[in-house]
Write a protein that holds these residues in place. Structure first.
Motif, short mmCIF file in Angstrom:
data_model
loop_
_atom_site.label_atom_id
_atom_site.label_comp_id
_atom_site.label_asym_id
_atom_site.label_seq_id
_atom_site.Cartn_x
_atom_site.Cartn_y
_atom_site.Cartn_z
N MET A 3 7.85 64.65 31.28
CA MET A 3 8.85 65.73 31.70
C MET A 3 10.15 65.63 31.04
SD MET A 3 6.50 67.57 33.40
CE MET A 3 7.45 68.60 34.61
N ILE A 4 10.70 66.84 30.69
CA ILE A 4 11.90 66.73 29.91
C ILE A 4 12.75 67.80 30.63
CG2 ILE A 4 13.27 67.12 28.02
CD1 ILE A 4 10.56 66.10 26.29
N ARG A 5 14.13 67.42 30.89
CA ARG A 5 15.34 67.98 31.51
C ARG A 5 16.31 68.33 30.20
NH1 ARG A 5 16.98 67.03 37.19
NH2 ARG A 5 17.88 65.32 36.23
N LEU A 6 16.45 69.41 29.74
CA LEU A 6 17.19 69.34 28.42
C LEU A 6 18.68 69.97 29.05
CD1 LEU A 6 17.64 69.25 25.41
CD2 LEU A 6 17.01 71.82 25.22
N HIS A 7 19.77 69.22 28.59
CA HIS A 7 21.21 69.26 28.88
C HIS A 7 21.70 69.59 27.34
CE1 HIS A 7 20.91 67.91 32.93
NE2 HIS A 7 20.12 66.78 32.53
N SER A 8 23.01 69.98 27.37
CA SER A 8 23.66 70.45 25.78
C SER A 8 23.83 69.28 25.01
CB SER A 8 24.96 71.14 26.18
OG SER A 8 25.85 70.15 26.86
N ASN A 9 24.04 68.13 25.53
CA ASN A 9 24.25 66.88 24.83
C ASN A 9 23.24 65.72 25.14
OD1 ASN A 9 25.58 66.19 27.21
ND2 ASN A 9 27.63 65.68 26.10
N TYR A 10 22.45 65.75 25.81
CA TYR A 10 21.34 64.85 26.05
C TYR A 10 20.51 65.27 27.02
CZ TYR A 10 23.00 64.84 31.08
OH TYR A 10 23.25 65.22 32.40
N LEU A 11 19.32 64.50 27.04
CA LEU A 11 18.17 64.93 27.76
C LEU A 11 17.67 63.82 28.63
CD1 LEU A 11 15.00 63.64 26.69
CD2 LEU A 11 15.68 65.10 24.77
N ASP A 12 16.87 64.27 29.94
CA ASP A 12 16.29 63.46 30.91
C ASP A 12 14.86 63.50 30.37
OD1 ASP A 12 18.82 62.79 32.15
OD2 ASP A 12 18.65 64.66 33.14
N PHE A 13 14.31 62.07 30.36
CA PHE A 13 12.91 61.91 30.00
C PHE A 13 12.45 61.35 31.34
CE2 PHE A 13 9.07 59.96 28.52
CZ PHE A 13 8.58 61.02 28.00
N LYS A 14 11.19 61.76 31.81
CA LYS A 14 10.73 61.26 33.04
C LYS A 14 9.01 61.05 32.51
CE LYS A 14 10.85 63.30 37.10
NZ LYS A 14 11.03 64.34 38.19
N ASN A 15 8.70 59.77 32.81
CA ASN A 15 7.48 59.24 32.31
C ASN A 15 6.55 59.22 33.38
OD1 ASN A 15 7.70 57.18 34.01
ND2 ASN A 15 8.38 55.81 32.42
N GLY A 16 5.13 59.01 33.04
CA GLY A 16 4.11 59.06 34.02
C GLY A 16 4.36 58.35 35.40
N LYS A 17 5.16 57.27 35.45
CA LYS A 17 5.56 56.61 36.71
C LYS A 17 6.54 57.09 37.42
CE LYS A 17 4.14 52.28 34.34
NZ LYS A 17 4.80 50.97 34.12
N GLY A 18 7.06 58.32 36.90
CA GLY A 18 8.24 59.06 37.59
C GLY A 18 9.64 58.30 37.20
N GLU A 19 9.86 57.44 36.29
CA GLU A 19 10.92 56.85 35.66
C GLU A 19 11.59 57.82 34.91
OE1 GLU A 19 9.28 52.29 35.79
OE2 GLU A 19 9.17 53.39 33.89
N VAL A 20 12.88 58.15 35.02
CA VAL A 20 13.72 58.92 34.28
C VAL A 20 14.60 58.12 33.58
CG1 VAL A 20 15.34 60.55 34.58
CG2 VAL A 20 13.53 60.61 36.17
N VAL A 21 14.64 58.54 32.24
CA VAL A 21 15.63 57.98 31.16
C VAL A 21 16.59 58.92 30.57
CG1 VAL A 21 15.71 56.56 29.08
CG2 VAL A 21 13.96 56.00 30.77
N LYS A 22 18.00 58.76 30.59
CA LYS A 22 18.62 59.50 30.06
C LYS A 22 18.85 59.24 28.21
CE LYS A 22 23.77 60.97 29.76
NZ LYS A 22 24.95 60.78 30.31
N LEU A 23 18.51 60.31 27.62
CA LEU A 23 18.51 59.91 26.12
C LEU A 23 19.56 60.85 25.45
CD1 LEU A 23 14.62 60.02 25.81
CD2 LEU A 23 15.94 58.19 25.83
N LEU A 24 20.30 60.18 24.67
CA LEU A 24 21.44 60.89 23.73
C LEU A 24 20.55 61.26 22.50
CD1 LEU A 24 24.27 58.28 24.32
CD2 LEU A 24 23.84 60.63 25.44
N PRO A 25 21.34 62.15 21.70
CA PRO A 25 20.69 62.50 20.22
C PRO A 25 20.51 61.05 19.54
CG PRO A 25 22.69 63.93 20.96
CD PRO A 25 22.53 63.08 22.04
N GLU A 26 21.00 60.36 19.39
CA GLU A 26 20.91 59.16 18.73
C GLU A 26 19.55 58.42 19.20
OE1 GLU A 26 24.68 58.15 21.00
OE2 GLU A 26 23.80 59.71 20.02
N ASP A 27 19.17 58.80 20.29
CA ASP A 27 18.06 57.85 20.90
C ASP A 27 16.87 58.70 20.64
OD1 ASP A 27 19.64 56.25 22.04
OD2 ASP A 27 19.76 57.48 23.74
N VAL A 28 16.91 59.92 20.05
CA VAL A 28 15.55 60.83 19.91
C VAL A 28 15.29 61.09 18.57
CG1 VAL A 28 14.62 63.02 20.54
CG2 VAL A 28 16.01 61.63 22.15
#
Length: 211
Positions: free
Chosen positions: A40-65
């Motif tokens: 699951m992904i939540r998009l912000h203007s300069n980063y995104l939150d990625f939630k995996n199948g375990k419900g863990e949320v990781v904040k990803l910057l453009p350089e991480d993607v």
């Protein structure tokens, strides 16, 4: 009317995604371009939150993607291109852009929502709360290039900017010399270049299949 609506929602969709919460999608991380992670992904203007199948949320910057997808919309990252602002121009650092087509060249679009400043009356009262406007900048990048190039909005300047990319396609050169190409059918023009197929002047929505 249907073609207009498809084109309109193709531009509007990325802004709608910014306004929503988590949505189903997939992501390829920058340190592993071979693996696609569904979540699951939540998009912000300069980063995104990625939630995996375990419900863990990781904040990803453009350089991480490397690339990600929300619904039928594909996104990637780009840098080094110039966008106009209210007062000047700015060179963009690495940021998220919508991926529209790829092949010999990569066509992308940078979408940014801005707001007008409120207008104050002579007595200090608020006359206008301002409003929002969208800044859309089309970008081109060859696969071996590190930075993207902004395409002009003016149709004449756009055709001049496109000419070096289509030197081996006489049919596409003729479209440029006949002044048949503008931002309205830019996506169809680049799609023809990347696929080697004849140009079909049908507005594309900017939606892409799963990567």
């Amino acid at each position: 009317m249907r073609a207009f609506l498809l084109s309109f929602f193709g531009v509007l969709l990325p802004h709608l995604l910014l306004a929503q919460g988590f949505q189903s999608g997939s992501c390829i991380f920058g340190n592993d371009s071979q693996t696609r992670h569904v979540g699951m992904i939540r998009l912000h203007s300069n980063y995104l939150d990625f939630k995996n199948g375990k419900g863990e949320v990781v904040k990803l910057l453009p350089e991480d993607v490397y690339r990600f997808q929300i619904g039928n919309c594909n996104f990637t990252t780009a840098s080094g291109f110039i966008v106009p602002t209210v007062t000047a121009e700015k060179v963009m650092k690495l940021t998220f852009v919508q991926l529209l087509d790829s092949g010999q060249v990569v066509l992308m679009r940078y979408n940014e929502e801005n707001r007008y400043a409120p207008i104050m009356g002579s007595g200090g009262s608020m006359m206008s709360y301002g409003g929002a406007y969208t800044l859309n900048t089309y970008l081109l990048q060859r696969p071996n290039e590190e930075e993207a190039t902004s395409l002009p909005k003016n149709s004449k300047e756009l055709r001049l900017a496109l000419a070096p990319y289509v030197q081996n396609r006489g049919d596409l050169i003729k479209l440029l010399t006949d002044k048949r190409i503008s931002q309205r059918n830019l996506e169809a023009f680049i799609h023809s270049l990347n696929t080697g197929q004849p140009f079909v002047d049908v507005p594309r929505t900017g939606l892409a299949s799963e990567f």
